[in-house]
Scaffold this motif. Structure first.
Motif, short mmCIF file in Angstrom:
data_model
loop_
_atom_site.label_atom_id
_atom_site.label_comp_id
_atom_site.label_asym_id
_atom_site.label_seq_id
_atom_site.Cartn_x
_atom_site.Cartn_y
_atom_site.Cartn_z
N MET A 1 0.82 -1.19 0.00
CA MET A 1 0.00 0.00 0.00
C MET A 1 0.86 1.25 0.00
O MET A 1 0.57 2.19 -0.72
CB MET A 1 -0.92 -0.05 1.22
CG MET A 1 -1.86 1.11 1.31
SD MET A 1 -3.08 0.96 0.01
CE MET A 1 -4.13 2.29 0.42
N ILE A 2 1.91 1.26 0.81
CA ILE A 2 2.78 2.43 0.89
C ILE A 2 3.55 2.62 -0.42
O ILE A 2 3.73 3.75 -0.88
CB ILE A 2 3.75 2.30 2.09
CG1 ILE A 2 2.95 2.36 3.39
CG2 ILE A 2 4.80 3.39 2.07
CD1 ILE A 2 3.77 2.12 4.62
N ILE A 3 3.96 1.51 -1.04
CA ILE A 3 4.68 1.61 -2.31
C ILE A 3 3.79 2.19 -3.39
O ILE A 3 4.24 3.02 -4.18
CB ILE A 3 5.22 0.21 -2.72
CG1 ILE A 3 6.27 -0.24 -1.71
CG2 ILE A 3 5.80 0.25 -4.12
CD1 ILE A 3 6.76 -1.64 -1.93
N LYS A 4 2.53 1.80 -3.41
CA LYS A 4 1.59 2.37 -4.38
C LYS A 4 1.40 3.85 -4.15
O LYS A 4 1.31 4.64 -5.09
CB LYS A 4 0.25 1.64 -4.31
CG LYS A 4 0.30 0.24 -4.86
CD LYS A 4 -1.06 -0.41 -4.80
CE LYS A 4 -1.00 -1.82 -5.29
NZ LYS A 4 -2.31 -2.48 -5.24
N LEU A 5 1.35 4.26 -2.89
CA LEU A 5 1.19 5.68 -2.56
C LEU A 5 2.42 6.48 -2.98
O LEU A 5 2.30 7.56 -3.57
CB LEU A 5 0.94 5.85 -1.06
CG LEU A 5 0.69 7.26 -0.56
CD1 LEU A 5 -0.56 7.83 -1.20
CD2 LEU A 5 0.58 7.27 0.95
N ILE A 6 3.61 5.95 -2.72
CA ILE A 6 4.84 6.63 -3.14
C ILE A 6 4.91 6.72 -4.66
O ILE A 6 5.28 7.75 -5.22
CB ILE A 6 6.07 5.89 -2.56
CG1 ILE A 6 6.10 6.05 -1.04
CG2 ILE A 6 7.36 6.41 -3.17
CD1 ILE A 6 7.15 5.20 -0.36
N PHE A 7 4.54 5.64 -5.34
CA PHE A 7 4.51 5.65 -6.80
C PHE A 7 3.52 6.69 -7.33
O PHE A 7 3.83 7.42 -8.27
CB PHE A 7 4.14 4.26 -7.32
CG PHE A 7 4.06 4.18 -8.81
CD1 PHE A 7 5.20 4.20 -9.58
CD2 PHE A 7 2.83 4.07 -9.43
CE1 PHE A 7 5.13 4.12 -10.96
CE2 PHE A 7 2.73 4.00 -10.81
CZ PHE A 7 3.89 4.03 -11.57
N LEU A 8 2.36 6.77 -6.72
CA LEU A 8 1.35 7.74 -7.14
C LEU A 8 1.83 9.17 -6.92
O LEU A 8 1.64 10.03 -7.79
CB LEU A 8 0.04 7.49 -6.38
CG LEU A 8 -1.15 8.36 -6.77
CD1 LEU A 8 -1.52 8.09 -8.22
CD2 LEU A 8 -2.31 8.09 -5.86
N ILE A 9 2.46 9.43 -5.79
CA ILE A 9 2.98 10.78 -5.52
C ILE A 9 4.09 11.12 -6.50
O ILE A 9 4.15 12.23 -7.04
CB ILE A 9 3.46 10.88 -4.06
CG1 ILE A 9 2.26 10.84 -3.11
CG2 ILE A 9 4.26 12.16 -3.84
CD1 ILE A 9 2.64 10.73 -1.65
#
Length: 94
Positions: A1-9
């Protein structure tokens, strides 16, 4: 979940910077970027497509590698770099 958020940002930041630069220089910047990305994809993809279709002889692959590098440098130095420098000149002129 955190990796997806970092990728999105990160992706959002890249698009923000892209849009910010487009508003300054518009079409010439887009053409320059697409030209550079297209050259890179064309030469890398072309190399791998031909290289893996060669017979499994090390000498043939080595000769192909030398000739391909020689032709790629020749095309980039004599055609693409002057074209990109011309676009840079037009961007600096504005």
């Amino acid at each position: 979940m955190i990796i997806k958020l970092i990728f999105l940002i990160g992706l959002g930041l890249i698009f923000y910077l892209f849009i910010k630069n487009i508003t300054k220089h518009r079409l010439l910047l887009i053409v320059k970027g697409l030209l550079q990305i297209g050259i890179l994809i064309l030469f890398i993809a072309g190399f791998f497509k031909i290289f893996f279709n060669l017979p499994p002889n090390i000498y043939i692959k080595f000769i192909f590698l030398i000739i391909y590098i020689w032709c790629t440098v020749g095309i980039n130095v004599n055609f693409m770099i002057p074209l990109i420098n011309f676009i840079d000149y037009k961007l600096d002129k504005k």
